[in-house]
Design an enzyme around this catalytic site. Structure first.
Site, PDB file in Angstrom:
ATOM      1  N   TYR A 203      -5.036   9.898 -46.038  1.00  0.00           N
ATOM      2  CA  TYR A 203      -5.736   9.532 -44.791  1.00  0.00           C
ATOM      3  C   TYR A 203      -4.515   9.357 -43.600  1.00  0.00           C
ATOM      4  O   TYR A 203      -5.021   9.909 -42.423  1.00  0.00           O
ATOM      5  CB  TYR A 203      -6.353   8.189 -45.170  1.00  0.00           C
ATOM      6  CG  TYR A 203      -6.775   7.247 -43.924  1.00  0.00           C
ATOM      7  CD1 TYR A 203      -8.172   7.641 -43.373  1.00  0.00           C
ATOM      8  CD2 TYR A 203      -6.102   6.356 -43.406  1.00  0.00           C
ATOM      9  CE1 TYR A 203      -8.442   6.872 -42.177  1.00  0.00           C
ATOM     10  CE2 TYR A 203      -6.435   5.646 -42.502  1.00  0.00           C
ATOM     11  CZ  TYR A 203      -7.731   5.952 -41.758  1.00  0.00           C
ATOM     12  OH  TYR A 203      -8.284   5.134 -40.629  1.00  0.00           O
ATOM     13  N   LYS A 207      -4.504  11.313 -39.980  1.00  0.00           N
ATOM     14  CA  LYS A 207      -4.368  10.429 -38.712  1.00  0.00           C
ATOM     15  C   LYS A 207      -3.068  10.837 -37.881  1.00  0.00           C
ATOM     16  O   LYS A 207      -3.217  11.025 -36.594  1.00  0.00           O
ATOM     17  CB  LYS A 207      -4.399   8.943 -38.860  1.00  0.00           C
ATOM     18  CG  LYS A 207      -5.769   8.531 -39.391  1.00  0.00           C
ATOM     19  CD  LYS A 207      -6.878   8.747 -38.422  1.00  0.00           C
ATOM     20  CE  LYS A 207      -8.252   8.320 -38.722  1.00  0.00           C
ATOM     21  NZ  LYS A 207      -9.332   8.483 -37.806  1.00  0.00           N
TER      22      LYS A 207
HETATM   23  N1  LIG Z   1     -10.979  -0.285 -39.867  1.00  0.00           N
HETATM   24  C1  LIG Z   1      -9.495  -0.119 -39.645  1.00  0.00           C
HETATM   25  O1  LIG Z   1      -8.720  -1.003 -39.929  1.00  0.00           O
HETATM   26  C2  LIG Z   1      -9.336   1.171 -38.885  1.00  0.00           C
HETATM   27  C3  LIG Z   1      -7.801   1.331 -38.489  1.00  0.00           C
HETATM   28  C4  LIG Z   1      -7.409   2.693 -37.799  1.00  0.00           C
HETATM   29  C5  LIG Z   1      -8.242   3.199 -37.646  1.00  0.00           C
HETATM   30  N2  LIG Z   1      -9.538   3.422 -38.118  1.00  0.00           N
HETATM   31  C6  LIG Z   1     -10.545   4.547 -37.709  1.00  0.00           C
HETATM   32  O2  LIG Z   1     -11.715   3.910 -37.077  1.00  0.00           O
HETATM   33  C7  LIG Z   1     -12.718   4.984 -37.149  1.00  0.00           C
HETATM   34  C8  LIG Z   1     -13.962   4.093 -37.342  1.00  0.00           C
HETATM   35  O3  LIG Z   1     -13.881   3.474 -38.669  1.00  0.00           O
HETATM   36  P1  LIG Z   1     -14.346   1.928 -39.199  1.00  0.00           P
HETATM   37  O4  LIG Z   1     -13.199   1.231 -39.179  1.00  0.00           O
HETATM   38  O5  LIG Z   1     -15.343   1.678 -38.094  1.00  0.00           O
HETATM   39  O6  LIG Z   1     -14.872   2.271 -40.561  1.00  0.00           O
HETATM   40  P2  LIG Z   1     -16.550   2.369 -40.896  1.00  0.00           P
HETATM   41  O7  LIG Z   1     -17.243   1.332 -40.584  1.00  0.00           O
HETATM   42  O8  LIG Z   1     -16.376   3.098 -42.350  1.00  0.00           O
HETATM   43  O9  LIG Z   1     -17.009   3.575 -39.966  1.00  0.00           O
HETATM   44  C9  LIG Z   1     -16.837   5.072 -40.248  1.00  0.00           C
HETATM   45  C10 LIG Z   1     -17.925   5.725 -39.671  1.00  0.00           C
HETATM   46  O10 LIG Z   1     -17.543   7.136 -39.857  1.00  0.00           O
HETATM   47  C11 LIG Z   1     -18.641   7.830 -40.513  1.00  0.00           C
HETATM   48  N3  LIG Z   1     -18.374   8.839 -41.167  1.00  0.00           N
HETATM   49  C12 LIG Z   1     -17.697   9.157 -42.274  1.00  0.00           C
HETATM   50  N4  LIG Z   1     -17.844  10.375 -42.594  1.00  0.00           N
HETATM   51  C13 LIG Z   1     -18.550  10.978 -41.940  1.00  0.00           C
HETATM   52  C14 LIG Z   1     -19.141  12.364 -41.947  1.00  0.00           C
HETATM   53  N5  LIG Z   1     -18.904  13.319 -43.153  1.00  0.00           N
HETATM   54  N6  LIG Z   1     -19.865  12.685 -40.662  1.00  0.00           N
HETATM   55  C15 LIG Z   1     -20.405  11.809 -39.927  1.00  0.00           C
HETATM   56  N7  LIG Z   1     -20.077  10.572 -39.894  1.00  0.00           N
HETATM   57  C16 LIG Z   1     -19.244  10.318 -40.819  1.00  0.00           C
HETATM   58  C17 LIG Z   1     -19.538   6.805 -41.234  1.00  0.00           C
HETATM   59  O11 LIG Z   1     -20.669   7.173 -41.693  1.00  0.00           O
HETATM   60  P3  LIG Z   1     -21.172   6.822 -42.983  1.00  0.00           P
HETATM   61  O12 LIG Z   1     -21.676   5.132 -42.859  1.00  0.00           O
HETATM   62  O13 LIG Z   1     -22.592   7.669 -43.159  1.00  0.00           O
HETATM   63  O14 LIG Z   1     -20.488   6.908 -44.081  1.00  0.00           O
HETATM   64  C18 LIG Z   1     -19.212   5.615 -40.492  1.00  0.00           C
HETATM   65  O15 LIG Z   1     -20.459   5.578 -39.592  1.00  0.00           O
HETATM   66  C19 LIG Z   1     -12.388   5.861 -38.213  1.00  0.00           C
HETATM   67  O16 LIG Z   1     -11.973   7.044 -37.701  1.00  0.00           O
HETATM   68  C20 LIG Z   1     -11.129   5.162 -38.784  1.00  0.00           C
HETATM   69  O17 LIG Z   1     -10.452   5.965 -39.479  1.00  0.00           O
HETATM   70  C21 LIG Z   1     -10.090   2.148 -38.564  1.00  0.00           C
END
Ligand SMILES: NC(=O)c1ccc[n+]([C@@H]2O[C@H](COP(=O)([O-])OP(=O)(O)OC[C@H]3O[C@@H](n4cnc5c(N)ncnc54)[C@H](OP(=O)(O)O)[C@@H]3O)[C@@H](O)[C@H]2O)c1
Length: 334
Positions: A203, A207
């Site tokens: 992951y 990124k």
């Molecule tokens: N949370 C953190 O601490 C953090 C930190 C740094 C960066 N991020 C980044 O922030 C972004 C949003 O994540 P989040 O933290 O809000 O987590 P999240 O609640 O798990 O949201 C992730 C989203 O991505 C979607 N997704 C995953 N695989 C997919 C696919 N094949 N096609 C379409 N959609 C897909 C998920 O859909 P489903 O519900 O259908 O799986 C969900 O809507 C991500 O890029 C993550 O890497 C998060």
């Protein structure tokens, strides 16, 4: 291990910074947020609906989850008919192409937040790459290039830049990225042995690649501006550590470790959503930049180094070959 500078910035951001709540109006604008059925994507989409956007496209892979997100947004904002579900599964290039084709009928696209992301502890292929690489990197760039003409067209009509921002991560600091030495980096990432899935390093690598590719994309956009009018601003957001469902496929050990961190210092999904809204605002100073705590931030030393620049260019060349194979002619949109 992340360097001390990165750890200090991270702790300061998590513990001492209050993220601003934007009051800007999005009147008349069409905004696409991928992965907006949950997490910070959902909160950003809610914000745009609340603040007067004309259309907010909830781009996600499950109709059921998408419609539930819309019901939630409508209940809290009291604005109906603004948020729309559009199917997009980033594991499949055909889904990305179908989504992009649908956008051709839209009169405008002001902002795209390429936010969806996956983190898992197992090695799985999706199309021609390991799934982190397909979802977090390749499919979003395919989408970016396919919709670029529409973003430019919108910028000409509105007289202000359109925005294409990606959700990246501070975890780009946390890998040595040994795969950068492979003859072909994307092919190197397809070797399961040594892929470091259990530690979540894949992951982190995805990124880092996403960040390097965004920087090259920004350069290419700037270079093509004289020939192709309609300014598009691109950037990548580090939302910090946010309490969402992102760790759901991370494995038991990692989930336990994260639970501890979550209790002590995570941001809420709403706070994470504020960083996405900041990226979407697309100030000129954000073009080609890594954003953190709602301002321009400093990426890793490796990213800024001569070696980082060379790897960035190599990644870009490899990606262009890959995208041409997937969708011949798409790189002409640059
Ligand atoms: N949370 C953190 O601490 C953090 C930190 C740094 C960066 N991020 C980044 O922030 C972004 C949003 O994540 P989040 O933290 O809000 O987590 P999240 O609640 O798990 O949201 C992730 C989203 O991505 C979607 N997704 C995953 N695989 C997919 C696919 N094949 N096609 C379409 N959609 C897909 C998920 O859909 P489903 O519900 O259908 O799986 C969900 O809507 C991500 O890029 C993550 O890497 C998060």
């Amino acid at each position: 291990m992340a360097p001390i500078r990165a750890v200090k910035d991270y702790l300061k951001g998590q513990l001492c910074v209050t993220l601003p709540v934007s009051t800007r109006k999005w009147t008349g604008q069409t905004i696409i947020v991928t992965g907006s059925n949950v997490g910070m994507g959902l909160e950003a989409a809610r914000h745009f609906v609340l603040h007067d956007a004309a259309k907010v496209i909830i781009a996600c892979r499950s109709q059921e989850k998408g419609l539930a997100a819309i019901a939630d947004i409508e209940a809290t904002t009291k604005r109906t008919g603004v948020a729309e579900f559009w199917e997009l599964d980033l594991c499949y290039y055909q889904s990305v192409e179908a989504f992009a084709r649908r956008t051709l009928a839209l009169p405008r696209i002001d902002v795209i937040i390429a936010n969806a992301g996956v983190l898992r502890d197992s090695f799985e292929m999706a199309e021609d790459n390991e799934s982190h690489i397909t979802v977090n990197v390749v499919s979003h760039m395919l989408l970016a290039l396919l919709v670029l003409p529409k973003l430019r067209e919108t910028a000409i009509v509105t007289g202000k830049p359109s925005v294409l921002t990606f959700t990246g991560s501070f975890t780009h600091f946390m890998t040595e990225f040994p795969e950068r030495n492979a003859t072909n980096i994307f092919e190197g990432l397809n070797v399961e042995e040594g892929a470091r899935m259990k530690s979540s390093e894949r992951y982190f690598v995805s990124k880092l690649i996403q960040l390097q590719i965004m920087r090259e994309f920004a350069k290419q956009l700037t270079a093509s501006e004289p020939k192709k009018p309609g300014k598009v601003i691109t950037s990548i957001i580090n939302p910090g550590f946010v309490n969402t469902q992102i760790m759901r496929h991370a494995g038991a050990m990692m989930e336990l470790y994260m639970k501890l961190l979550r209790v002590t210092m995570s941001r809420t999904a709403d706070e994470g959503g504020r960083t996405l809204v900041h990226g979407a605002e697309g100030g000129e100073e954000t073009h080609g930049q890594y954003l953190g705590d709602c301002k321009v931030a400093d990426p890793s030393d490796y990213v800024k180094s001569e070696e980082g620049r060379q790897v960035q260019a190599k990644l870009w060349r490899e990606l262009m070959v890959k995208l041409e194979k997937i969708h011949p002619g798409v790189t002409q949109n640059l």
